[in-house]
Enzyme design. Structure first.
Site, short mmCIF file in Angstrom:
data_model
loop_
_atom_site.label_atom_id
_atom_site.label_comp_id
_atom_site.label_asym_id
_atom_site.label_seq_id
_atom_site.Cartn_x
_atom_site.Cartn_y
_atom_site.Cartn_z
N ARG A 130 -5.13 -31.81 25.63
CA ARG A 130 -3.81 -31.51 24.43
C ARG A 130 -2.70 -30.69 24.83
O ARG A 130 -1.73 -31.19 25.69
CB ARG A 130 -4.20 -31.24 23.62
CG ARG A 130 -4.73 -32.06 23.12
CD ARG A 130 -5.11 -31.57 21.69
NE ARG A 130 -3.55 -30.93 20.74
CZ ARG A 130 -3.63 -30.22 19.68
NH1 ARG A 130 -4.82 -30.02 19.29
NH2 ARG A 130 -2.36 -30.75 19.11
N GLN B 274 2.43 -23.55 13.25
CA GLN B 274 1.58 -23.88 13.00
C GLN B 274 0.92 -24.68 14.22
O GLN B 274 -0.31 -24.61 14.69
CB GLN B 274 1.30 -24.97 11.35
CG GLN B 274 1.15 -24.63 10.77
CD GLN B 274 0.83 -25.29 9.30
OE1 GLN B 274 0.31 -25.39 8.86
NE2 GLN B 274 2.21 -25.37 9.27
N ASN B 275 2.32 -24.37 15.38
CA ASN B 275 1.63 -25.97 16.57
C ASN B 275 1.21 -25.11 17.82
O ASN B 275 1.77 -23.67 17.28
CB ASN B 275 3.11 -26.56 17.07
CG ASN B 275 3.30 -27.17 15.35
OD1 ASN B 275 2.64 -27.98 14.98
ND2 ASN B 275 4.96 -27.45 15.38
N ASP C 2 2.15 -25.87 20.37
CA ASP C 2 2.64 -26.04 22.11
C ASP C 2 3.85 -25.12 22.29
O ASP C 2 3.45 -24.14 21.18
CB ASP C 2 3.67 -27.59 21.69
CG ASP C 2 4.31 -27.97 20.37
OD1 ASP C 2 5.48 -26.98 20.23
OD2 ASP C 2 3.91 -28.47 19.74
N HIS D 131 -1.38 -20.15 14.62
CA HIS D 131 -2.72 -20.88 14.97
C HIS D 131 -3.22 -21.37 16.88
O HIS D 131 -3.91 -21.95 16.94
CB HIS D 131 -2.69 -22.39 14.36
CG HIS D 131 -2.57 -22.99 12.90
ND1 HIS D 131 -2.79 -23.88 12.39
CD2 HIS D 131 -2.96 -21.74 12.42
CE1 HIS D 131 -2.28 -23.76 11.40
NE2 HIS D 131 -2.67 -22.49 11.06
N CYS E 146 -11.60 -15.08 25.57
CA CYS E 146 -13.07 -14.77 26.14
C CYS E 146 -13.54 -15.05 24.27
O CYS E 146 -13.29 -13.67 24.01
CB CYS E 146 -13.34 -13.94 26.94
SG CYS E 146 -14.66 -13.40 26.75
N CYS F 88 -14.24 -15.53 31.88
CA CYS F 88 -13.09 -14.43 31.90
C CYS F 88 -12.70 -13.37 33.05
O CYS F 88 -13.58 -12.49 34.00
CB CYS F 88 -13.91 -14.06 30.51
SG CYS F 88 -12.96 -12.32 30.13
N ALA G 117 12.81 -35.51 11.62
CA ALA G 117 12.88 -33.89 12.11
C ALA G 117 14.52 -34.38 13.03
O ALA G 117 15.31 -32.94 12.73
CB ALA G 117 11.87 -33.03 12.37
N1 APR Z 1 10.19 -35.54 11.22
C1 APR Z 1 9.52 -34.76 10.13
N2 APR Z 1 8.31 -35.18 9.96
C2 APR Z 1 7.22 -35.35 10.22
C3 APR Z 1 7.61 -36.80 11.25
C4 APR Z 1 9.33 -36.43 12.22
N3 APR Z 1 9.09 -36.99 12.08
N4 APR Z 1 6.25 -36.91 11.58
C5 APR Z 1 5.60 -36.85 10.66
N5 APR Z 1 6.04 -36.10 9.91
C6 APR Z 1 5.45 -35.14 8.94
C7 APR Z 1 4.11 -36.43 8.01
O1 APR Z 1 4.40 -36.95 7.07
C8 APR Z 1 3.28 -35.15 7.49
O2 APR Z 1 3.52 -35.06 6.63
O3 APR Z 1 4.53 -33.74 9.16
C9 APR Z 1 3.74 -33.80 8.29
C10 APR Z 1 2.38 -33.94 9.44
O4 APR Z 1 0.70 -33.08 8.94
P1 APR Z 1 -0.25 -33.09 10.00
O5 APR Z 1 -0.10 -33.96 11.07
O6 APR Z 1 -1.39 -32.50 8.26
O7 APR Z 1 0.36 -31.37 10.36
P2 APR Z 1 0.32 -30.09 10.15
O8 APR Z 1 0.78 -29.93 8.57
O9 APR Z 1 0.77 -29.39 11.33
O10 APR Z 1 -0.77 -29.82 10.11
C11 APR Z 1 -1.63 -27.79 9.81
O11 APR Z 1 -3.97 -28.36 10.44
O12 APR Z 1 -5.31 -29.76 11.49
C12 APR Z 1 -4.92 -28.86 11.78
O13 APR Z 1 -4.52 -26.57 13.06
C13 APR Z 1 -4.00 -27.87 12.42
O14 APR Z 1 -1.88 -26.59 12.91
C14 APR Z 1 -2.02 -28.33 12.10
C15 APR Z 1 -2.91 -27.92 10.93
#
Ligand code: APR
Length: 233
Positions: free
Chosen positions: A57, A89-90, A92, A107, A115, A134, A217
């Site tokens: 990743r 929450q990302n 990246d 997150h 460590c 570490c 987005a």
């Molecule tokens: N533009 C806008 N929204 C989008 C796009 C896009 N191109 N593609 C997908 N989505 C939306 C989906 O419809 C969904 O509602 O983004 C959302 C992604 O949801 P998740 O996969 O659940 O991701 P997230 O909400 O960030 O997860 C939260 O869960 O597993 C943990 O720690 C991890 O930070 C993460 C947390």
């Protein structure tokens, strides 16, 4: 009058940069059991597997580029008279690479290591291994600096203070499945903020928002930012 904007971002904002989301069809948690790769127990059982997952990743993140949604939020921060905070929450670094500065990674961050014995944090090399020592205590106890399920998210005190003061709360690209982030909309609303969801489709918590715009987005975020900047809010 809007003075303080808090923006919560999730995996959806980085989807068009080529980084997979978690819960969409074919998402990361369909490909890898989250109990194995995103819990402290999974790491204790098989650190090599967890490091392999995050090494891959980390490589994907390094190869990805910010998309128009990330750039629009950086523009907003530069041009808005009041305060703009991104709580992401990302893990990246695409917000940073687009130019945003006021960011809290609740997150954790893919680009950092920590460590699990002495809690020292440092910038991660491209790959980490179970035996990576570490730099502080020298123990082979390196883990990715990611908040796993069952762990406390970072920066919660600061986030709560910003939510208290928010006039506008915007959630972008998150499914609203994971707390505490999924509860921020209600906290901001109780504190008097207007709330807006920008997501590909209505999320699980869509009914908690005053308003929503659905679409990719890379389209809906620049459009909304353009309106805010043109309105001179
Ligand atoms: N533009 C806008 N929204 C989008 C796009 C896009 N191109 N593609 C997908 N989505 C939306 C989906 O419809 C969904 O509602 O983004 C959302 C992604 O949801 P998740 O996969 O659940 O991701 P997230 O909400 O960030 O997860 C939260 O869960 O597993 C943990 O720690 C991890 O930070 C993460 C947390």
């Amino acid at each position: 009058m809007v003075e303080n904007i808090v923006i919560l971002t999730g995996a959806g904002i980085s989807a068009e940069s080529g980084l997979g989301t978690f819960r969409d069809a074919g998402g990361l948690w369909e490909q890898y059991p989250l109990e194995q790769v995103a819990t402290p127990e999974g790491f204790a059982r098989n650190p090599a597997l967890v490091h392999d997952f995050y090494n891959a990743r980390r490589k994907n993140c390094a190869e990805a580029e910010p998309n128009p949604a990330h750039f629009a939020l950086a523009d907003l921060e530069r041009n808005f008279k009041g305060s703009v905070l991104i709580v992401t929450q990302n893990v990246d670094d695409l917000h940073e690479r687009a130019g945003s500065q006021n960011i809290l990674h609740m997150h954790g961050e893919m680009g950092k290591a920590k460590c699990h014995i002495c809690d020292y944090h440092w910038h991660s090399p491209p790959e980490l291994f179970a035996k990576t020592p570490c730099p502080s205590c020298t123990k082979p106890a390196t883990r990715p600096d990611i908040v796993w399920f069952g762990e406390m998210p970072y920066h919660m005190v600061k986030i709560e203070l910003y939510l208290q003061d928010a006039d506008l709360f915007v959630s972008i690209g998150t499914s609203g499945n994971v707390y505490p982030a999924a509860g921020f909309v209600q906290q901001a609303r109780l504190a008097g903020a207007q709330t807006l969801e920008l997501n590909l489709e209505p999320s699980q918590g869509a009914s908690n928002f005053h308003a929503a715009r659905n679409g990719p987005a890379s389209e809906v975020v620049p459009q909304w930012v353009g309106e805010i900047i043109r309105a001179g809010l």
